[in-house]
Design a protein around this motif. Structure first.
Motif, PDB file in Angstrom:
ATOM      1  N   ILE A   1      -9.325  14.653   2.699  1.00  0.00           N
ATOM      2  CA  ILE A   1      -8.261  13.480   3.099  1.00  0.00           C
ATOM      3  C   ILE A   1      -8.663  13.076   4.113  1.00  0.00           C
TER       4      ILE A   1
ATOM      5  N   LYS B   1     -10.837  10.255   3.724  1.00  0.00           N
ATOM      6  CA  LYS B   1     -10.229   9.120   3.029  1.00  0.00           C
ATOM      7  C   LYS B   1      -9.287   8.268   4.248  1.00  0.00           C
ATOM      8  N   ARG B   2      -8.757   9.193   5.044  1.00  0.00           N
ATOM      9  CA  ARG B   2      -7.974   8.731   6.122  1.00  0.00           C
ATOM     10  C   ARG B   2      -8.755   7.883   7.087  1.00  0.00           C
TER      11      ARG B   2
ATOM     12  N   ARG C   1      -0.377   5.026  -4.312  1.00  0.00           N
ATOM     13  CA  ARG C   1      -1.358   5.912  -3.505  1.00  0.00           C
ATOM     14  C   ARG C   1      -0.980   6.174  -1.979  1.00  0.00           C
ATOM     15  N   ILE C   2      -0.408   5.201  -1.401  1.00  0.00           N
ATOM     16  CA  ILE C   2      -0.200   5.207   0.063  1.00  0.00           C
ATOM     17  C   ILE C   2       1.223   4.645   0.165  1.00  0.00           C
TER      18      ILE C   2
ATOM     19  N   ALA D   1      -2.244   8.974   6.241  1.00  0.00           N
ATOM     20  CA  ALA D   1      -3.233   8.001   5.796  1.00  0.00           C
ATOM     21  C   ALA D   1      -3.556   7.091   6.843  1.00  0.00           C
TER      22      ALA D   1
ATOM     23  N   ASP E   1      -9.401   4.596   5.013  1.00  0.00           N
ATOM     24  CA  ASP E   1      -8.362   3.730   4.799  1.00  0.00           C
ATOM     25  C   ASP E   1      -7.963   3.309   5.984  1.00  0.00           C
TER      26      ASP E   1
ATOM     27  N   TRP F   1      -2.350  -0.579  -2.256  1.00  0.00           N
ATOM     28  CA  TRP F   1      -2.268   0.972  -2.113  1.00  0.00           C
ATOM     29  C   TRP F   1      -1.130   1.529  -3.108  1.00  0.00           C
TER      30      TRP F   1
ATOM     31  N   ILE G   1      -3.073  11.490  -4.360  1.00  0.00           N
ATOM     32  CA  ILE G   1      -4.070  12.005  -3.431  1.00  0.00           C
ATOM     33  C   ILE G   1      -4.988  13.233  -3.933  1.00  0.00           C
TER      34      ILE G   1
ATOM     35  N   GLN H   1      -1.085  14.703   5.415  1.00  0.00           N
ATOM     36  CA  GLN H   1      -1.301  13.592   4.382  1.00  0.00           C
ATOM     37  C   GLN H   1      -1.000  12.375   4.966  1.00  0.00           C
TER      38      GLN H   1
ATOM     39  N   ARG I   1       1.477   7.062   4.459  1.00  0.00           N
ATOM     40  CA  ARG I   1       0.968   8.666   4.136  1.00  0.00           C
ATOM     41  C   ARG I   1       0.894   8.535   2.570  1.00  0.00           C
ATOM     42  N   TYR I   2       0.062   9.406   2.352  1.00  0.00           N
ATOM     43  CA  TYR I   2      -0.525   9.427   1.016  1.00  0.00           C
ATOM     44  C   TYR I   2       0.589   9.892   0.017  1.00  0.00           C
TER      45      TYR I   2
END
Length: 264
Positions: free
Chosen positions: A180, A183-184, A242-243, A213, A187, A239, A139, A211, A133-134
């Motif tokens: 997002i 980005k998901r 960030r994650i 990821a 990632d 990460w 994020i 959120q 999860r971000y």
């Protein structure tokens, strides 16, 4: 659960016309441990109905409707505990058949070869779930740094009363949502590439939160658990901040071999 090479291949001793709850399919030599319990209050004893080289984990049905949170937990805990020591084909929650003879006659016998082959494919394997999860503030900063329109809208919202920035807030929310999602996807691809070193079967799960990821189900050899954890440790470091990344399992292979509820 334990395995007993000399175990009987015949049905368990359940009374006729006594409904049974079915958890999953296992090799016939599996024997429930004494502490293994199932649904119900108090929890019901787990037994095995056998036919040929396969068996079904079953218990008596409680004298009340099924579906409490405790029932759901007991169902998954039994299957996940079994998967750590033996292959298991999980059935969906709520599988009830009229009696043990029906389990043998209507579930195990007609599907014997299919179930045996599927159990063979699962030998020594279990499912794990990779969930990331971000970090919210990280994020959001990333999106604002990368998207000039988002940064402009953010400043507009900050410098004006809330009642006149409704459209700007909606537009900013849409930009953040799309960013997002992009980005998901990126990632998730990176996570799949990193996990390729342990040669897993991979199933992508839908996000459960805006959120999220990464949300992956992976089926790996239990002997490679250390390699899986090492690969994820590298991602966690990459990460960092960030994650937030987590690993759940071992568990039954729900995402790969879930069997439908039997008729009965």
């Amino acid at each position: 659960m334990t395995t007993d090479p000399a175990g009987s291949a015949h049905g368990a001793d359940h009374g006729e016309n006594h409904a049974v709850y079915v958890y999953g399919i296992v090799p016939a030599d599996v024997e429930p441990e004494a502490r293994a319990t199932g649904i119900g209050d108090p929890p019901k004893e787990i037994t095995v109905v056998r036919f040929g080289e396969i068996g079904a984990l079953v218990s008596d049905v409680p004298d009340r409707p099924l579906g409490t949170p405790q029932d759901l937990t007991a169902h998954s805990e039994l299957l996940d505990g079994s998967a750590a020591v033996a292959p298991v084909l999980p059935l969906r929650f709520g599988a009830v058949m009229s009696d043990a003879q029906a389990v043998e006659r209507e579930l195990l016998q007609p599907n014997h070869d299919e179930f045996r082959a599927a159990l063979h494919e699962l030998e020594g394997k279990a499912q794990f779930v990779v969930k990331g999860r971000y970090v919210e503030q990280a994020i959001l900063r990333e999106v604002l740094d990368e998207n000039a329109e988002a940064a402009r809208l953010r400043e507009q919202i900050r410098s004006a009363p809330e009642e006149v920035t409704r459209d700007a807030r909606m537009a900013l929310g849409e930009i953040i949502y799309r960013s997002i999602a992009d980005k998901r996807a990126a990632d998730t691809r990176l996570a799949v590439d990193v996990l390729a070193s342990v040669r897993p079967a991979v199933g992508e799960r839908p996000p459960t939160h805006d959120q999220d990821a990464v949300h992956l189900a992976v089926l790996v050899d239990l002997s490679q658990r250390g390699e899986l954890e090492e690969a994820l440790a590298g991602l966690t470091e990459q990460w960092n901040g960030r994650i937030r990344l987590g690993l759940l399992g071992p568990m039954a292979a729900y995402d790969f071999v879930m069997k439908r509820e039997p008729e009965g």
